[in-house]
Design a protein around this motif. Structure first.
Motif, PDB file in Angstrom:
ATOM      1  N   ARG A 104      43.201  51.801  99.303  1.00  0.00           N
ATOM      2  CA  ARG A 104      44.106  50.672  99.546  1.00  0.00           C
ATOM      3  C   ARG A 104      45.553  51.165  99.640  1.00  0.00           C
ATOM      4  NH1 ARG A 104      43.700  45.191  98.801  1.00  0.00           N
ATOM      5  NH2 ARG A 104      41.636  45.433  97.827  1.00  0.00           N
ATOM      6  N   ALA A 105      45.936  52.062  98.734  1.00  0.00           N
ATOM      7  CA  ALA A 105      47.301  52.599  98.751  1.00  0.00           C
ATOM      8  C   ALA A 105      47.553  53.402 100.021  1.00  0.00           C
ATOM      9  CB  ALA A 105      47.540  53.466  97.510  1.00  0.00           C
ATOM     10  N   TYR A 106      46.556  54.183 100.437  1.00  0.00           N
ATOM     11  CA  TYR A 106      46.735  54.963 101.664  1.00  0.00           C
ATOM     12  C   TYR A 106      46.808  54.052 102.880  1.00  0.00           C
ATOM     13  CZ  TYR A 106      46.085  58.299 105.408  1.00  0.00           C
ATOM     14  OH  TYR A 106      46.270  59.040 106.554  1.00  0.00           O
ATOM     15  N   HIS A 107      46.033  52.985 102.892  1.00  0.00           N
ATOM     16  CA  HIS A 107      46.095  52.029 103.995  1.00  0.00           C
ATOM     17  C   HIS A 107      47.489  51.420 104.093  1.00  0.00           C
ATOM     18  CE1 HIS A 107      45.593  48.049 105.932  1.00  0.00           C
ATOM     19  NE2 HIS A 107      44.705  48.675 106.688  1.00  0.00           N
ATOM     20  N   ALA A 108      48.056  51.021 102.951  1.00  0.00           N
ATOM     21  CA  ALA A 108      49.410  50.447 102.946  1.00  0.00           C
ATOM     22  C   ALA A 108      50.427  51.475 103.431  1.00  0.00           C
ATOM     23  CB  ALA A 108      49.765  49.964 101.542  1.00  0.00           C
ATOM     24  N   PHE A 109      50.281  52.698 102.977  1.00  0.00           N
ATOM     25  CA  PHE A 109      51.148  53.795 103.426  1.00  0.00           C
ATOM     26  C   PHE A 109      51.028  53.971 104.939  1.00  0.00           C
ATOM     27  CE2 PHE A 109      51.308  58.252 104.704  1.00  0.00           C
ATOM     28  CZ  PHE A 109      52.493  58.714 104.155  1.00  0.00           C
ATOM     29  N   ASN A 110      49.809  53.953 105.434  1.00  0.00           N
ATOM     30  CA  ASN A 110      49.552  54.141 106.858  1.00  0.00           C
ATOM     31  C   ASN A 110      50.148  53.009 107.687  1.00  0.00           C
ATOM     32  OD1 ASN A 110      47.448  53.652 109.309  1.00  0.00           O
ATOM     33  ND2 ASN A 110      47.580  55.838 108.826  1.00  0.00           N
ATOM     34  N   GLN A 111      50.018  51.773 107.206  1.00  0.00           N
ATOM     35  CA  GLN A 111      50.556  50.637 107.941  1.00  0.00           C
ATOM     36  C   GLN A 111      52.082  50.700 108.014  1.00  0.00           C
ATOM     37  OE1 GLN A 111      48.444  47.881 109.387  1.00  0.00           O
ATOM     38  NE2 GLN A 111      47.328  49.805 109.216  1.00  0.00           N
ATOM     39  N   ALA A 112      52.712  51.094 106.922  1.00  0.00           N
ATOM     40  CA  ALA A 112      54.171  51.237 106.927  1.00  0.00           C
ATOM     41  C   ALA A 112      54.599  52.353 107.866  1.00  0.00           C
ATOM     42  CB  ALA A 112      54.671  51.507 105.509  1.00  0.00           C
ATOM     43  N   MET A 113      53.838  53.450 107.881  1.00  0.00           N
ATOM     44  CA  MET A 113      54.150  54.567 108.751  1.00  0.00           C
ATOM     45  C   MET A 113      54.038  54.171 110.217  1.00  0.00           C
ATOM     46  SD  MET A 113      52.428  56.965 110.794  1.00  0.00           S
ATOM     47  CE  MET A 113      50.774  56.995 110.131  1.00  0.00           C
ATOM     48  N   ILE A 114      52.993  53.424 110.560  1.00  0.00           N
ATOM     49  CA  ILE A 114      52.781  52.997 111.947  1.00  0.00           C
ATOM     50  C   ILE A 114      53.978  52.195 112.444  1.00  0.00           C
ATOM     51  CG2 ILE A 114      51.424  51.421 113.374  1.00  0.00           C
ATOM     52  CD1 ILE A 114      48.949  52.352 111.833  1.00  0.00           C
ATOM     53  N   LYS A 115      54.431  51.260 111.644  1.00  0.00           N
ATOM     54  CA  LYS A 115      55.564  50.423 112.050  1.00  0.00           C
ATOM     55  C   LYS A 115      56.858  51.226 112.150  1.00  0.00           C
ATOM     56  CE  LYS A 115      53.418  46.383 109.935  1.00  0.00           C
ATOM     57  NZ  LYS A 115      53.463  45.393 108.819  1.00  0.00           N
ATOM     58  N   CYS A 116      56.910  52.337 111.395  1.00  0.00           N
ATOM     59  CA  CYS A 116      58.109  53.164 111.391  1.00  0.00           C
ATOM     60  C   CYS A 116      58.191  54.045 112.636  1.00  0.00           C
ATOM     61  CB  CYS A 116      58.113  54.031 110.132  1.00  0.00           C
ATOM     62  SG  CYS A 116      59.503  55.179 110.013  1.00  0.00           S
ATOM     63  N   THR A 155      47.096  47.683 113.248  1.00  0.00           N
ATOM     64  CA  THR A 155      47.826  46.947 112.214  1.00  0.00           C
ATOM     65  C   THR A 155      46.915  45.858 111.658  1.00  0.00           C
ATOM     66  OG1 THR A 155      48.801  45.554 113.933  1.00  0.00           O
ATOM     67  CG2 THR A 155      50.070  47.452 113.221  1.00  0.00           C
ATOM     68  N   THR A 156      45.966  46.256 110.842  1.00  0.00           N
ATOM     69  CA  THR A 156      44.960  45.357 110.317  1.00  0.00           C
ATOM     70  C   THR A 156      45.049  45.264 108.800  1.00  0.00           C
ATOM     71  OG1 THR A 156      43.372  47.182 110.199  1.00  0.00           O
ATOM     72  CG2 THR A 156      43.379  45.857 112.214  1.00  0.00           C
ATOM     73  N   ALA A 157      44.531  44.171 108.254  1.00  0.00           N
ATOM     74  CA  ALA A 157      44.485  44.001 106.812  1.00  0.00           C
ATOM     75  C   ALA A 157      43.437  44.933 106.211  1.00  0.00           C
ATOM     76  CB  ALA A 157      44.154  42.551 106.471  1.00  0.00           C
ATOM     77  N   PHE A 158      43.632  45.298 104.964  1.00  0.00           N
ATOM     78  CA  PHE A 158      42.703  46.185 104.275  1.00  0.00           C
ATOM     79  C   PHE A 158      41.419  45.432 103.945  1.00  0.00           C
ATOM     80  CE2 PHE A 158      40.995  48.143 100.375  1.00  0.00           C
ATOM     81  CZ  PHE A 158      40.832  49.450 100.823  1.00  0.00           C
ATOM     82  N   TYR A 162      37.945  46.667 102.396  1.00  0.00           N
ATOM     83  CA  TYR A 162      37.204  47.810 101.833  1.00  0.00           C
ATOM     84  C   TYR A 162      35.739  47.793 102.254  1.00  0.00           C
ATOM     85  CZ  TYR A 162      35.959  51.293  98.241  1.00  0.00           C
ATOM     86  OH  TYR A 162      35.527  52.414  97.564  1.00  0.00           O
ATOM     87  N   ASP A 163      35.127  46.607 102.222  1.00  0.00           N
ATOM     88  CA  ASP A 163      33.715  46.521 102.579  1.00  0.00           C
ATOM     89  C   ASP A 163      33.500  46.914 104.040  1.00  0.00           C
ATOM     90  OD1 ASP A 163      30.901  45.635 101.958  1.00  0.00           O
ATOM     91  OD2 ASP A 163      31.365  44.254 103.606  1.00  0.00           O
ATOM     92  N   PHE A 164      34.330  46.402 104.936  1.00  0.00           N
ATOM     93  CA  PHE A 164      34.194  46.759 106.349  1.00  0.00           C
ATOM     94  C   PHE A 164      34.418  48.250 106.567  1.00  0.00           C
ATOM     95  CE2 PHE A 164      36.621  47.877 110.147  1.00  0.00           C
ATOM     96  CZ  PHE A 164      35.679  47.611 111.139  1.00  0.00           C
ATOM     97  N   LEU A 165      35.482  48.780 105.987  1.00  0.00           N
ATOM     98  CA  LEU A 165      35.830  50.181 106.223  1.00  0.00           C
ATOM     99  C   LEU A 165      34.754  51.130 105.725  1.00  0.00           C
ATOM    100  CD1 LEU A 165      39.617  50.017 105.245  1.00  0.00           C
ATOM    101  CD2 LEU A 165      38.698  50.402 107.541  1.00  0.00           C
ATOM    102  N   SER A 166      34.081  50.765 104.640  1.00  0.00           N
ATOM    103  CA  SER A 166      33.094  51.669 104.045  1.00  0.00           C
ATOM    104  C   SER A 166      31.667  51.398 104.514  1.00  0.00           C
ATOM    105  CB  SER A 166      33.160  51.583 102.514  1.00  0.00           C
ATOM    106  OG  SER A 166      32.936  50.255 102.068  1.00  0.00           O
ATOM    107  N   THR A 167      31.474  50.401 105.371  1.00  0.00           N
ATOM    108  CA  THR A 167      30.135  50.142 105.909  1.00  0.00           C
ATOM    109  C   THR A 167      30.096  50.197 107.433  1.00  0.00           C
ATOM    110  OG1 THR A 167      30.518  47.737 105.875  1.00  0.00           O
ATOM    111  CG2 THR A 167      29.453  48.724 103.935  1.00  0.00           C
TER     112      THR A 167
END
Length: 357
Positions: free
Chosen positions: A256-268, A278-281, A283-288
Motif C-alpha cells: 500500500r505504501a509503495y502504491h501511494a509512493f508510485n502514484q505520487a511519483m507518476i503525477k510528478c 492512476t488507480t486506487a489501491f 490489494y485483492d485485485f493486485l494479488s489475484t
C-alpha cells in the motif's frame, strides 16, 4: 523459466514501524540480498535507473560492479538503463566495464524512459524525440559492443570514426541486450528487428495487456530471420513468506505504501498520465489478477507459474524490496525464494511452461 530480482531503489520509511529508511540502507540491503541470491540459485539481480525522483539508484553500473566482486554466477542486469538519455558510447563503456569485471555476466536492459518527462528536462532533451533517440542509441550500441572499430554518424551525438569500445567485453552471441517496453509496438518491433530480447515492465494493472506487445515482438523477430531464439522477460511485484497468511499480512501495508509512493511519483514526472496508471489501491485485485505474487512457497510458485505462462516469459524479475521492507526480512525472502520456491518450479511447475514455450 528463470527468476531474477529487480530493485528500483525506492526510499520509503517503514509504514509499520515508522523506521526511517536511508539511501545507505538501500544500497547495503541490495548488495547483501544479491550475495544471498547468488548462493541460493537466483538467476540475476537487476537495478533500475532514475533521476530527479525518490528512487536512489541513479548509477546502476556502479552498484552492479560492487555486486560483481562479491558474487560468482549471478547475472548482473539493469531494469532499465536509460539509453535515450545517456550518451551511447559512455553507456557502452560503463556496462562493458561491468561485463569485464564480472567475467561476462552482464544483462543490459535498456529503455526509452519517455514516460519520465522530467528526466528529459534534466538532460536538456525533448521527450518528443524519445523514439528516434532510443532507436539510434540501440543501433549504435549493437555496433560498438563487439569491440571492432566503428565508423558511424547519427543525429543525436557526434560521429564515431574508427574508435572501438574499451574495455572490450567478452565475446557473446547473441548480444546480452534487452529492450524494455510494454506499451509501444514500435519499441517491440525495434527489439525484434535488432534481434534483442524484450523485457515487459512492472505496472499496477492487468498483466494480460502485455500479451499483444510480446506477440508483436515475436513476429518482428521472426520476420528479421535471426538465427537465435527470441526471449521475453517480465517484471512482477512479490512477497514470499513461510505461510500464505504471514506473507499477505506482512505485504499489505508495505505494498500500500509503495502504491501511494508510485502514484505520487507518476503525477510528478508526467503531465498527463494514462488513466490506467492512476488507480486506487486494491490489494485483492493486485494479488489475484494483477502483477503481485504473494504467499508461502507453494502458493507463490503456483501464481508465479500462472503469470509467467500468461505472457510467455523466459526470465521473470521479482521486485520484493518495496515499501520500506526491513533489510533482514528482504534478505530472508530472497533465501526462501531460492531455497524453497525455485525447487518447486524446477519440478512440477516447470513442465507446463516448457510445453507452452
Amino acid at each position: 523459466m528463470q527468476i531474477g530480482l529487480m530493485s528500483l531503489g525506492d526510499i520509503i520509511d517503514d509504514p509499520v514501524t515508522g523506521t526511517p529508511f536511508s539511501a545507505a540502507e538501500r544500497y547495503k540491503m541490495t548488495i547483501e540480498a544479491a550475495v544471498v541470491g547468488d548462493r541460493v540459485g537466483i538467476q540475476g539481480y537487476y537495478i533500475g535507473e532514475h533521476h530527479g525522483i525518490d528512487y536512489t539508484f541513479s548509477s546502476p553500473a556502479v552498484v552492479l560492479a560492487a555486486i560483481a566482486e562479491r558474487t560468482t554466477r549471478l547475472r548482473l542486469g539493469t531494469a532499465v538503463a536509460l539509453a535515450a538519455n545517456l550518451d551511447t558510447l559512455r553507456m557502452a563503456e560503463d556496462y562493458a566495464t561491468v561485463d569485464v569485471i564480472s567475467g561476462g555476466r552482464l544483462e543490459l536492459v535498456t529503455g526509452r524512459g519517455n514516460f519520465f518527462e522530467r528526466t528529459y528536462d534534466l538532460f536538456g532533451q525533448d521527450a518528443a524525440d524519445s523514439a528516434p533517440r532510443f532507436a539510434e542509441a540501440m543501433e549504435l550500441l549493437c555496433k560498438l559492443w563487439p569491440g571492432e572499430p566503428v565508423h558511424w554518424s547519427g543525429q543525436y551525438r557526434p560521429p564515431i570514426s574508427g574508435q572501438y569500445l574499451q574495455p572490450t567485453p567478452p565475446k557473446r552471441d547473441p548480444l546480452p541486450f534487452w529492450v524494455g517496453g510494454g506499451s509501444s509496438p514500435a519499441t517491440a518491433q525495434l527489439a525484434g528487428r535488432l534481434g534483442l530480447a524484450l523485457m515487459l515492465p512492472s505496472a499496477f494493472g492487468r498483466p494480460d495487456k502485455f500479451i499483444e506487445v510480446a506477440n508483436i515482438y515475436r513476429e518482428a523477430f521472426a520476420a528479421a530471420g535471426h538465427k537465435h531464439d527470441a526471449r521475453v522477460g517480465a517484471c512482477w511485484h512479490g512477497w514470499v513468506g513461510k505461510t500464505d497468511a504471514y506473507a499477505r499480512e506482512r505485504y499489505e501495508p508495505r505494498y500500500r505504501a509503495y502504491h501511494a509512493f508510485n502514484q505520487a511519483m507518476i503525477k510528478c514526472v508526467h503531465s498527463n498520465p494514462p488513466a490506467y496508471l492512476t488507480t486506487a489501491f486494491d490489494y485483492d485485485f493486485l494479488s489475484t489478477r494483477g502483477p503481485a505474487i504473494v504467499g508461502g512457497p507453494q502458493a507463490f510458485a503456483e501464481r508465479f507459474t500462472t503469470l509467467s505462462t500468461l505472457v510467455g516469459a523466459d526470465v521473470n524479475l521479482i521486485k520484493m524490496d518495496m515499501g520500506g521492507v526491513p533489510r533482514e526480512e528482504y534478505v530472508e525472502m530472497v533465501e526462501i525464494l531460492g531455497s524453497e520456491v525455485i525447487p518447486l518450479l524446477n519440478t512440477e511447475a516447470r513442465a507446463p511452461i516448457a510445453a507452452t514455450a
